[in-house]
Scaffold this motif. Structure first.
Motif, PDB file in Angstrom:
ATOM      1  N   ARG A  90     -19.053 -17.517 -36.691  1.00 50.59           N
ATOM      2  CA  ARG A  90     -17.680 -17.017 -36.705  1.00 50.59           C
ATOM      3  C   ARG A  90     -16.688 -18.142 -37.001  1.00 50.59           C
ATOM      4  N   GLY A  91     -17.211 -19.321 -37.313  1.00 44.03           N
ATOM      5  CA  GLY A  91     -16.351 -20.433 -37.674  1.00 44.03           C
ATOM      6  C   GLY A  91     -15.927 -21.307 -36.516  1.00 44.03           C
ATOM      7  N   GLU A  92     -16.390 -21.029 -35.306  1.00 41.62           N
ATOM      8  CA  GLU A  92     -15.992 -21.837 -34.154  1.00 41.62           C
ATOM      9  C   GLU A  92     -16.752 -23.169 -34.149  1.00 41.62           C
ATOM     10  N   SER A  93     -16.082 -24.215 -33.688  1.00 41.20           N
ATOM     11  CA  SER A  93     -16.700 -25.539 -33.620  1.00 41.20           C
ATOM     12  C   SER A  93     -17.592 -25.639 -32.379  1.00 41.20           C
ATOM     13  N   ILE A  94     -18.727 -26.300 -32.548  1.00 43.96           N
ATOM     14  CA  ILE A  94     -19.697 -26.476 -31.460  1.00 43.96           C
ATOM     15  C   ILE A  94     -20.105 -27.944 -31.426  1.00 43.96           C
ATOM     16  N   SER A  95     -20.112 -28.534 -30.260  1.00 47.04           N
ATOM     17  CA  SER A  95     -20.464 -29.945 -30.114  1.00 47.04           C
ATOM     18  C   SER A  95     -21.952 -30.170 -30.378  1.00 47.04           C
ATOM     19  N   PHE A  96     -22.259 -31.350 -30.929  1.00 51.69           N
ATOM     20  CA  PHE A  96     -23.661 -31.739 -31.087  1.00 51.69           C
ATOM     21  C   PHE A  96     -24.369 -31.822 -29.731  1.00 51.69           C
ATOM     22  N   ASN A  97     -23.581 -32.008 -28.684  1.00 56.36           N
ATOM     23  CA  ASN A  97     -24.169 -32.118 -27.353  1.00 56.36           C
ATOM     24  C   ASN A  97     -24.548 -30.762 -26.764  1.00 56.36           C
ATOM     25  N   GLN A  98     -24.156 -29.667 -27.452  1.00 52.50           N
ATOM     26  CA  GLN A  98     -24.497 -28.328 -26.975  1.00 52.50           C
ATOM     27  C   GLN A  98     -25.146 -27.503 -28.091  1.00 52.50           C
ATOM     28  N   PRO A  99     -26.237 -27.998 -28.646  1.00 54.68           N
ATOM     29  CA  PRO A  99     -26.857 -27.281 -29.774  1.00 54.68           C
ATOM     30  C   PRO A  99     -27.366 -25.902 -29.381  1.00 54.68           C
ATOM     31  N   GLN A 100     -27.613 -25.671 -28.084  1.00 51.81           N
ATOM     32  CA  GLN A 100     -28.121 -24.365 -27.670  1.00 51.81           C
ATOM     33  C   GLN A 100     -27.130 -23.241 -27.982  1.00 51.81           C
ATOM     34  N   ARG A 101     -25.856 -23.569 -28.030  1.00 49.53           N
ATOM     35  CA  ARG A 101     -24.851 -22.544 -28.333  1.00 49.53           C
ATOM     36  C   ARG A 101     -24.961 -22.087 -29.784  1.00 49.53           C
ATOM     37  N   LEU A 102     -25.412 -22.994 -30.638  1.00 48.09           N
ATOM     38  CA  LEU A 102     -25.618 -22.629 -32.040  1.00 48.09           C
ATOM     39  C   LEU A 102     -26.979 -21.950 -32.225  1.00 48.09           C
ATOM     40  N   CYS A 103     -28.015 -22.533 -31.646  1.00 49.50           N
ATOM     41  CA  CYS A 103     -29.364 -21.986 -31.819  1.00 49.50           C
ATOM     42  C   CYS A 103     -29.462 -20.577 -31.250  1.00 49.50           C
ATOM     43  N   GLY A 104     -28.743 -20.337 -30.158  1.00 47.15           N
ATOM     44  CA  GLY A 104     -28.804 -19.043 -29.510  1.00 47.15           C
ATOM     45  C   GLY A 104     -28.213 -17.919 -30.332  1.00 47.15           C
ATOM     46  N   LYS A 105     -27.445 -18.270 -31.377  1.00 47.07           N
ATOM     47  CA  LYS A 105     -26.861 -17.228 -32.230  1.00 47.07           C
ATOM     48  C   LYS A 105     -27.946 -16.407 -32.921  1.00 47.07           C
TER      49      LYS A 105
END
Length: 672
Positions: free
Chosen positions: A586-601
């Motif tokens: 959705r275009g939101e920024s995600i920190s490299f320190n929280q990759p689970q927020r991206l992978c969980g998509k």
């Protein structure tokens, strides 16, 4: 004060002067003392891990010697009692030797206690005033009082007697005799209290019976006088101080009847335990016959029985008992050795096998335990030798206040002979140092040589850690020599930060959940915008795949990205205009320190398992509110090679060896 100083000097000068036999004997003992110093260093350096004690058997060789030697110390009363209560002239002439044996035995007792402590530097915790002595509630503190009090009484009494004899002054009987009477009562009490120390433990059925104190006293009055008799017979042949036959025969009778009573008590114990044959008799069954395939002590038990019974029948025959040339010393050696087994390893170790929950674990002393035990015995015998030698100088009148100060080099001992003896002593010390200094150095440096300093936590290169020392003195991690991975965390929370917000609220999203920041472990994170700032490296016009000429070590072929089977490209996950961040769909920024927020998509099911603790790794406190460290997705998975190598397994560690005291791997079958 001047007379006392002269007495001390003359006593030790006489004690340390002698012929070749004395120096060979002292040199022989010194060798084992040097070994003990090395073994003690290793035990203090590495802890009790160098012993074979374990969770199941927490007492072993050290405690066996402690219990046995308390009895030897108490046995001096067999000489003191007839000398002063019955005014036995023959015993009174050599009573000092018995008291010197008591002093030496108590010193050995203390050495074995310190060896068992593991951290003797913390003994101040139980000292009165500065620590918590816990007296009179603790039976252990009663034992501390009894042993230290007995040592003090004997030291004061015997050296007061020797000093008065040295100066030619009469004894102050109002001072001396109360010490003697008190030491007699105290001698019985030290072994009684030691018996109470173990027979008040209901979890050890083998010890938990009322006969234990009486058995301790009878075995003490058999083993101790046996040693005294052997010492007296040796002194007859090597010194001018002769123990009269009446004293030796009296002690032999004491040994005979105390040994007989001890054997009878042993038979009574066996019948009592085996006739009903309940689970409380398991320890004795293990000792006598073996149990569940464990039988390492059986040979020792039956050897003890044979020696004690043989000695008893020899001593029962008056003609053999009075044969001071062979049969009496032979019977005394058998008695001493038999009781040493029966009251030492045969008493201490079986009480722990099986454990109260039925576990069987055999115990065999380690090399360090054996070295230290031999060394402590050698130190005690060394001390007994020099104390006895110095006492003989006073008793024989060779040293006295009227005579000039005694010199080590006096008499027939020439300077050349003294030089030879000094040279031999120095050679022994030097040889011992040469033998054991390299081993000591190698042992102290073993960990740093064999264990790598750098290792990875979960994925090689991308989770590397450097081993450092924490303020406590422990390493923050331990590295595997086999895999190069972290084996153990001394501080799992080092350099972590809170996990942060999660798409689904939960207690784990707050202060108790921590992660290791990924940006500090990324190879090219300088940060990324140092180059990808739109000027040095222009922003890409679109997300269309193209050939990359940089970062090929991360993605070898950018046109065939192994993630999503070709459905994704770099800019689907990396923010094109803010390379220090990842980007959601959705275009939101995600920190490299929280990759689970991206992978969980995309990986929702696995993400749910990870969040619940089913997938991935966590360490820390599992209690509610306790801090836990979470491993995030990219600490284990390589996102750029996920299709090619979904998960690169780590070479497993070698199969664990059996515990040191286990002889077979199926010992837990009993609990199935």
């Amino acid at each position: 004060m001047k007379n006392l100083t002269k007495f001390v000097y003359d006593f030790w000068a006489y004690a340390l002067r002698g012929g070749p036999k004395l120096y060979i004997w002292l040199g022989f003992l010194s060798f084992f003392i040097f070994l003990m110093l090395f073994g003690t260093y290793l035990q203090l350096r590495y802890g009790m891990i160098v012993t074979n004690y374990n969770d199941q058997v927490s007492w072993g060789l050290y405690e066996a010697q402690f219990i046995f030697l308390v009895g030897v110390a108490a046995a001096s009363v067999t000489v003191v009692f007839p000398a002063y209560i019955y005014n036995h002239k023959a015993c009174k002439e050599i009573v000092v030797i018995g008291e010197m044996l008591a002093i030496s035995a108590v010193v050995m007792v203390m050495l074995f206690i310190v060896a068992h402590m593991g951290r003797p530097d913390r003994s101040w915790h139980m000292m009165p005033v500065v620590g918590i002595f816990n007296w009179p509630a603790s039976m252990l503190t009663w034992d501390v009082v009894a042993i230290n009090g007995y040592l003090a009484l004997n030291v004061i009494a015997v050296f007061y007697y020797l000093y008065k004899k040295y100066t030619g002054s009469p004894l102050n009987m109002k001072f001396y005799m109360p010490l003697v009477y008190l030491s007699i009562a105290w001698a019985v009490s030290i072994h009684t209290v030691t018996a109470f120390l173990i027979n008040t433990l209901p979890a050890r059925p083998m010890w938990f019976h009322a006969l234990m104190p009486a058995k301790f006293i009878t075995t003490a009055f058999a083993a101790g006088p046996s040693m005294i008799i052997v010492v007296f017979l040796i002194m007859r042949k090597t010194t001018r101080l002769k123990a009269a036959d009446q004293a030796v025969d009296l002690l032999a009778q004491i040994v005979t009847w105390c040994l007989g009573i001890a054997i009878f008590m042993g038979i009574s114990e066996v019948v009592t335990e085996f006739y009903p044959a309940t689970e409380h008799s398991s320890s004795l069954q293990y000792l006598i016959f073996g149990k569940e395939g464990f039988h390492s002590l059986v040979i020792w038990y039956w050897s003890s029985v044979v020696m004690m019974v043989s000695a008893f029948f020899i001593l029962l025959i008056p003609r053999l008992r009075k044969h001071h040339g062979f049969w009496l010393p032979f019977a005394c050696v058998l008695t001493f050795a038999g009781i040493w087994i029966d009251k030492g390893m045969g008493l201490v170790v079986p009480a722990f096998v099986p454990t109260p929950i039925g576990e069987f674990s055999e115990y065999t002393p380690s090399a360090i335990e054996i070295i230290n035990t031999l060394g402590y015995w050698a130190f005690g015998l060394f001390l007994f030798t020099v104390l006895t030698k110095g006492s003989m100088g006073v008793l024989l009148g060779d040293i006295s206040l009227k005579e000039p100060s005694y010199s080590f080099f006096a008499g027939r001992v020439k300077a050349a002979d003294a030089m030879k003896k000094s040279t031999v002593a120095l050679m022994i010390i030097g040889l011992s140092a040469a033998l054991f200094a390299p081993a000591s150095y190698a042992a102290s440096n073993k960990k740093s040589v064999e264990e790598p300093l750098d290792c990875f936590e979960s994925r090689e290169v991308y989770s590397t850690r450097h081993r450092t020392e924490m303020p406590s003195g422990l390493d923050d991690i331990r590295c595997s020599k086999t895999t190069g991975a972290v084996l153990w965390f001394g501080d799992p929370f080092s350099s972590t930060e809170p996990l942060g917000d999660m798409p689904v609220e939960g207690a784990y999203t707050y202060e108790e959940a921590v992660v290791k920041p990924r940006t500090k472990q990324l190879k090219y994170f300088m940060p990324c915008t140092a180059c990808h700032n739109g000027v040095m490296v222009p922003y890409p016009a679109n997300k269309k795949p193209r050939v990359l000429s940089v970062h090929t070590d991360i993605v070898p072929d950018s046109m065939s990205l192994q993630h999503g089977r070709g459905a994704f490209w770099c800019l689907d996950c990396h923010n094109a205009k803010d390379r220090d961040k990842l980007i959601g769909h959705r275009g939101e920024s995600i920190s490299f320190n929280q990759p689970q927020r991206l992978c969980g998509k995309c990986h929702g099911e696995v993400y749910g398992d990870w969040r619940a603790g089913i997938h991935g790794k966590r360490i820390g406190n599992w209690t509610e509110g306790g801090m836990k460290r979470w491993w995030v997705c990219t600490e284990c998975h390589n996102p750029h090679m996920v299709q090619l190598k979904r998960f690169e397994p780590i070479k497993p560690e070698p199969a664990p060896a059996l515990p040191r005291t286990r002889t077979k791997a199926d010992y837990e079958n009993l609990h199935k």
